[in-house]
Motif scaffolding. Structure first.
Motif, PDB file in Angstrom:
ATOM      1  N   PHE A 226      -6.795 -24.860  -0.679  1.00 41.66           N
ATOM      2  CA  PHE A 226      -7.476 -23.748  -0.036  1.00 41.66           C
ATOM      3  C   PHE A 226      -8.690 -24.186   0.790  1.00 41.66           C
ATOM      4  O   PHE A 226      -8.793 -23.852   1.981  1.00 41.66           O
ATOM      5  CB  PHE A 226      -7.907 -22.708  -1.072  1.00 41.66           C
ATOM      6  CG  PHE A 226      -8.467 -21.452  -0.460  1.00 41.66           C
ATOM      7  CD1 PHE A 226      -7.620 -20.469   0.026  1.00 41.66           C
ATOM      8  CD2 PHE A 226      -9.836 -21.257  -0.365  1.00 41.66           C
ATOM      9  CE1 PHE A 226      -8.124 -19.315   0.605  1.00 41.66           C
ATOM     10  CE2 PHE A 226     -10.349 -20.108   0.206  1.00 41.66           C
ATOM     11  CZ  PHE A 226      -9.495 -19.136   0.691  1.00 41.66           C
ATOM     12  N   SER A 227      -9.604 -24.921   0.200  1.00 42.31           N
ATOM     13  CA  SER A 227     -10.824 -25.295   0.921  1.00 42.31           C
ATOM     14  C   SER A 227     -10.526 -26.176   2.118  1.00 42.31           C
ATOM     15  O   SER A 227     -11.115 -26.014   3.197  1.00 42.31           O
ATOM     16  CB  SER A 227     -11.800 -26.005  -0.029  1.00 42.31           C
ATOM     17  OG  SER A 227     -12.277 -25.103  -1.010  1.00 42.31           O
ATOM     18  N   ARG A 228      -9.575 -27.092   1.951  1.00 40.59           N
ATOM     19  CA  ARG A 228      -9.214 -27.958   3.074  1.00 40.59           C
ATOM     20  C   ARG A 228      -8.532 -27.160   4.184  1.00 40.59           C
ATOM     21  O   ARG A 228      -8.749 -27.418   5.375  1.00 40.59           O
ATOM     22  CB  ARG A 228      -8.319 -29.104   2.584  1.00 40.59           C
ATOM     23  CG  ARG A 228      -9.087 -30.210   1.869  1.00 40.59           C
ATOM     24  CD  ARG A 228      -8.164 -31.318   1.382  1.00 40.59           C
ATOM     25  NE  ARG A 228      -7.390 -30.910   0.209  1.00 40.59           N
ATOM     26  CZ  ARG A 228      -6.446 -31.650  -0.358  1.00 40.59           C
ATOM     27  NH1 ARG A 228      -6.130 -32.844   0.180  1.00 40.59           N
ATOM     28  NH2 ARG A 228      -5.811 -31.238  -1.438  1.00 40.59           N
ATOM     29  N   ASN A 229      -7.718 -26.195   3.798  1.00 41.17           N
ATOM     30  CA  ASN A 229      -7.105 -25.331   4.806  1.00 41.17           C
ATOM     31  C   ASN A 229      -8.162 -24.584   5.617  1.00 41.17           C
ATOM     32  O   ASN A 229      -8.094 -24.519   6.850  1.00 41.17           O
ATOM     33  CB  ASN A 229      -6.176 -24.316   4.137  1.00 41.17           C
ATOM     34  CG  ASN A 229      -4.859 -24.913   3.692  1.00 41.17           C
ATOM     35  OD1 ASN A 229      -4.419 -25.939   4.196  1.00 41.17           O
ATOM     36  ND2 ASN A 229      -4.212 -24.264   2.735  1.00 41.17           N
ATOM     37  N   LEU A 241      -0.519 -17.288   3.020  1.00 38.47           N
ATOM     38  CA  LEU A 241      -0.202 -17.778   1.683  1.00 38.47           C
ATOM     39  C   LEU A 241       1.134 -17.190   1.234  1.00 38.47           C
ATOM     40  O   LEU A 241       1.286 -15.963   1.164  1.00 38.47           O
ATOM     41  CB  LEU A 241      -1.292 -17.380   0.689  1.00 38.47           C
ATOM     42  CG  LEU A 241      -2.641 -18.079   0.846  1.00 38.47           C
ATOM     43  CD1 LEU A 241      -3.687 -17.391  -0.031  1.00 38.47           C
ATOM     44  CD2 LEU A 241      -2.523 -19.545   0.469  1.00 38.47           C
ATOM     45  N   LEU A 242       2.086 -18.062   0.920  1.00 40.70           N
ATOM     46  CA  LEU A 242       3.398 -17.627   0.480  1.00 40.70           C
ATOM     47  C   LEU A 242       3.662 -17.934  -0.988  1.00 40.70           C
ATOM     48  O   LEU A 242       4.635 -17.459  -1.563  1.00 40.70           O
ATOM     49  CB  LEU A 242       4.485 -18.268   1.343  1.00 40.70           C
ATOM     50  CG  LEU A 242       4.435 -17.906   2.830  1.00 40.70           C
ATOM     51  CD1 LEU A 242       5.541 -18.631   3.591  1.00 40.70           C
ATOM     52  CD2 LEU A 242       4.569 -16.395   3.028  1.00 40.70           C
ATOM     53  N   ALA A 243       2.828 -18.763  -1.593  1.00 42.17           N
ATOM     54  CA  ALA A 243       2.948 -19.097  -3.010  1.00 42.17           C
ATOM     55  C   ALA A 243       1.647 -19.746  -3.457  1.00 42.17           C
ATOM     56  O   ALA A 243       0.787 -20.087  -2.629  1.00 42.17           O
ATOM     57  CB  ALA A 243       4.129 -20.036  -3.259  1.00 42.17           C
ATOM     58  N   THR A 244       1.496 -19.908  -4.774  1.00 42.11           N
ATOM     59  CA  THR A 244       0.297 -20.547  -5.330  1.00 42.11           C
ATOM     60  C   THR A 244       0.736 -21.572  -6.368  1.00 42.11           C
ATOM     61  O   THR A 244       0.423 -21.456  -7.547  1.00 42.11           O
ATOM     62  CB  THR A 244      -0.637 -19.499  -5.956  1.00 42.11           C
ATOM     63  OG1 THR A 244       0.106 -18.746  -6.925  1.00 42.11           O
ATOM     64  CG2 THR A 244      -1.191 -18.557  -4.902  1.00 42.11           C
ATOM     65  N   ILE A 250      -9.522 -19.921  -7.375  1.00 42.80           N
ATOM     66  CA  ILE A 250     -10.195 -20.935  -6.573  1.00 42.80           C
ATOM     67  C   ILE A 250     -11.686 -20.889  -6.887  1.00 42.80           C
ATOM     68  O   ILE A 250     -12.442 -20.089  -6.330  1.00 42.80           O
ATOM     69  CB  ILE A 250      -9.961 -20.692  -5.074  1.00 42.80           C
ATOM     70  CG1 ILE A 250      -8.460 -20.594  -4.806  1.00 42.80           C
ATOM     71  CG2 ILE A 250     -10.563 -21.822  -4.243  1.00 42.80           C
ATOM     72  CD1 ILE A 250      -8.111 -20.128  -3.424  1.00 42.80           C
ATOM     73  N   PRO A 251     -12.146 -21.742  -7.810  1.00 37.29           N
ATOM     74  CA  PRO A 251     -13.563 -21.736  -8.194  1.00 37.29           C
ATOM     75  C   PRO A 251     -14.457 -22.384  -7.136  1.00 37.29           C
ATOM     76  O   PRO A 251     -14.016 -23.232  -6.360  1.00 37.29           O
ATOM     77  CB  PRO A 251     -13.569 -22.554  -9.488  1.00 37.29           C
ATOM     78  CG  PRO A 251     -12.407 -23.479  -9.344  1.00 37.29           C
ATOM     79  CD  PRO A 251     -11.359 -22.716  -8.589  1.00 37.29           C
ATOM     80  N   ASN A 252     -15.698 -21.952  -7.099  1.00 29.94           N
ATOM     81  CA  ASN A 252     -16.724 -22.571  -6.253  1.00 29.94           C
ATOM     82  C   ASN A 252     -16.319 -22.645  -4.785  1.00 29.94           C
ATOM     83  O   ASN A 252     -16.484 -23.667  -4.109  1.00 29.94           O
ATOM     84  CB  ASN A 252     -17.055 -23.980  -6.758  1.00 29.94           C
ATOM     85  CG  ASN A 252     -17.499 -23.984  -8.211  1.00 29.94           C
ATOM     86  OD1 ASN A 252     -18.294 -23.129  -8.629  1.00 29.94           O
ATOM     87  ND2 ASN A 252     -16.981 -24.914  -8.990  1.00 29.94           N
ATOM     88  N   VAL A 253     -15.797 -21.536  -4.268  1.00 24.87           N
ATOM     89  CA  VAL A 253     -15.381 -21.494  -2.870  1.00 24.87           C
ATOM     90  C   VAL A 253     -16.567 -21.121  -1.985  1.00 24.87           C
ATOM     91  O   VAL A 253     -17.307 -20.179  -2.276  1.00 24.87           O
ATOM     92  CB  VAL A 253     -14.259 -20.462  -2.674  1.00 24.87           C
ATOM     93  CG1 VAL A 253     -13.915 -20.312  -1.191  1.00 24.87           C
ATOM     94  CG2 VAL A 253     -13.030 -20.875  -3.445  1.00 24.87           C
ATOM     95  N   ASP A 254     -16.741 -21.860  -0.893  1.00 23.91           N
ATOM     96  CA  ASP A 254     -17.748 -21.543   0.104  1.00 23.91           C
ATOM     97  C   ASP A 254     -17.141 -20.540   1.076  1.00 23.91           C
ATOM     98  O   ASP A 254     -16.246 -20.868   1.864  1.00 23.91           O
ATOM     99  CB  ASP A 254     -18.164 -22.815   0.843  1.00 23.91           C
ATOM    100  CG  ASP A 254     -19.232 -22.559   1.904  1.00 23.91           C
ATOM    101  OD1 ASP A 254     -19.686 -21.397   2.039  1.00 23.91           O
ATOM    102  OD2 ASP A 254     -19.605 -23.531   2.609  1.00 23.91           O
ATOM    103  N   LEU A 255     -17.598 -19.300   1.024  1.00 21.55           N
ATOM    104  CA  LEU A 255     -17.061 -18.254   1.878  1.00 21.55           C
ATOM    105  C   LEU A 255     -17.606 -18.306   3.300  1.00 21.55           C
ATOM    106  O   LEU A 255     -17.088 -17.609   4.184  1.00 21.55           O
ATOM    107  CB  LEU A 255     -17.367 -16.883   1.274  1.00 21.55           C
ATOM    108  CG  LEU A 255     -16.770 -16.599  -0.106  1.00 21.55           C
ATOM    109  CD1 LEU A 255     -17.216 -15.220  -0.590  1.00 21.55           C
ATOM    110  CD2 LEU A 255     -15.254 -16.677  -0.071  1.00 21.55           C
ATOM    111  N   GLY A 256     -18.611 -19.110   3.524  1.00 20.83           N
ATOM    112  CA  GLY A 256     -19.246 -19.179   4.842  1.00 20.83           C
ATOM    113  C   GLY A 256     -18.290 -19.413   5.993  1.00 20.83           C
ATOM    114  O   GLY A 256     -18.286 -18.636   6.974  1.00 20.83           O
TER     115      GLY A 256
END
Length: 337
Positions: A226-229, A241-244, A250-256
């Motif tokens: 996720f973060s790299r995407n 997103l088609l699957a997980t 997703i912990p500690n995600v930077d929403l910026g």
């Protein structure tokens, strides 16, 4: 009739067996199909190991969501098919069987130049890819696209659909050098494919785009990617997103970056969609895509369905083991005989 069942209702690949099951009868608006071939999909593995979905129209016992065969019965009100028609279609379940009843709106007449096995490999993966590329991401010829799990059935379809729409640069990830080389070698394949087991896809694609990133990403992995995407997406980029497969949280995600790059995040499943939605999707797919899909040996075809292995349905356990081991490049199929 005979059908593939699961010992105890939930189990491993070795718990699959062919047993007897009550013959289905078409209700109003349905057709009865004698199945010739069925596709194996990741969601079949999930149902086998976790249990059936909470869908009232799905079989609680039989796997399989895509098939091809011949029409053998018509329910009340069905006028667009005749006995003997060769068809392919999408179902909420029960395709690993000799017979199936399905709503006529989710069934398509089989093109004469497609074999039954090739035809059965189309509905689930190509519909899913069509949703992602066309309906959610709204891909245009000016976009740059990244497709994860590029060697999967959906991945191969998504790559080709993007190129079909005029996209010049499509990146892909795959789990081996062999798969990556395959994706780069096929007609309308990936411009560049990365073996994610050897290289960080984000670093490689950042280099390949000179730090500009991509406009659209189609992802099946979820948590780990996720973060790299998000970092790879350009301003106004779209993540589908088609699957997980690696996890939902997703912990500690930077929403910026999502805010200042105005990123659109969309998700979709196909099996849980209404029959009305699936019928409309089927109609549009028949008009816009199906006539252009051919077998992989047809050189001039802009879109191809790629088969990995075709198993007799008596070997369904081996087919599931292949998918669980991520061996396949393209579709794993069952011949129902």
């Amino acid at each position: 009739m005979r059908a593939v069942l699961i010992k105890g209702g939930i189990g491993s690949a070795d718990d699959l067996y062919i047993g007897n099951y009550e013959n289905p009868t078409p209700s109003k608006g349905e057709i009865l199909v004698k199945i010739v071939a069925a596709g194996v999909n990741r969601l079949d593995i999930m149902q086998r190991s976790r249990g059936p979905p909470a869908l009232p129209s799905a079989s609680k016992d039989i796997l399989g969501v895509e098939f091809s065969g011949r029409v053998e019965g018509l329910g009340e009100g069905v006028s667009d098919f005749q006995i003997g028609d060769e068809v392919l279609g999408l179902a909420p379940g029960a395709a690993y069987a000799e017979y199936i009843t399905v709503r006529s709106g989710t069934v398509m007449k089989k093109p004469a130049d497609l074999g039954f096995v090739e035809a059965a490999s189309i509905p689930e993966v190509w519909f899913t890819a069509f949703q992602a590329i066309v309906l959610i991401a709204h891909v245009t010829a000016n976009d740059t696209v990244l497709v994860h799990a590029g060697a999967s059935g959906v991945g191969l379809a998504a790559i080709q659909l993007a190129r079909f729409l005029g996209v010049k640069t499509v990146y892909a990830t795959a789990g081996s050098d062999e798969k990556a080389n395959f994706l780069s070698s096929i007609k309308n394949g990936a411009s560049h494919a990365v073996n994610y087991k050897k290289q960080d896809f984000a670093v490689e694609i950042d280099k390949a785009t000179n730090g500009k990133g991509v406009d659209v990403i189609v992802d099946f992995v979820g948590q780990d990617y996720f973060s790299r995407n998000i970092n790879l997406l350009r301003t106004d980029g779209r993540l589908v997103l088609l699957a997980t497969l690696s996890g939902k949280e997703i912990p500690n995600v930077d929403l910026g970056p999502i805010l200042y790059k105005r990123i659109h995040i969309g998700g979709s499943t196909l099996r849980t969609r209404s029959l009305e939605y699936q019928a409309k999707l089927t109609s549009r797919f028949v008009d816009e895509v199906l006539p252009y899909i051919k077998g992989e040996t047809v050189e001039e075809s802009p879109l191809k369905t790629y088969l990995y292995t075709v198993y007799p349905w008596q070997d369904v356990a081996e087919a599931h083991k292949d998918m669980e081991a991520n061996k396949n490049t393209g579709k794993i199929m069952l011949r129902i005989v």
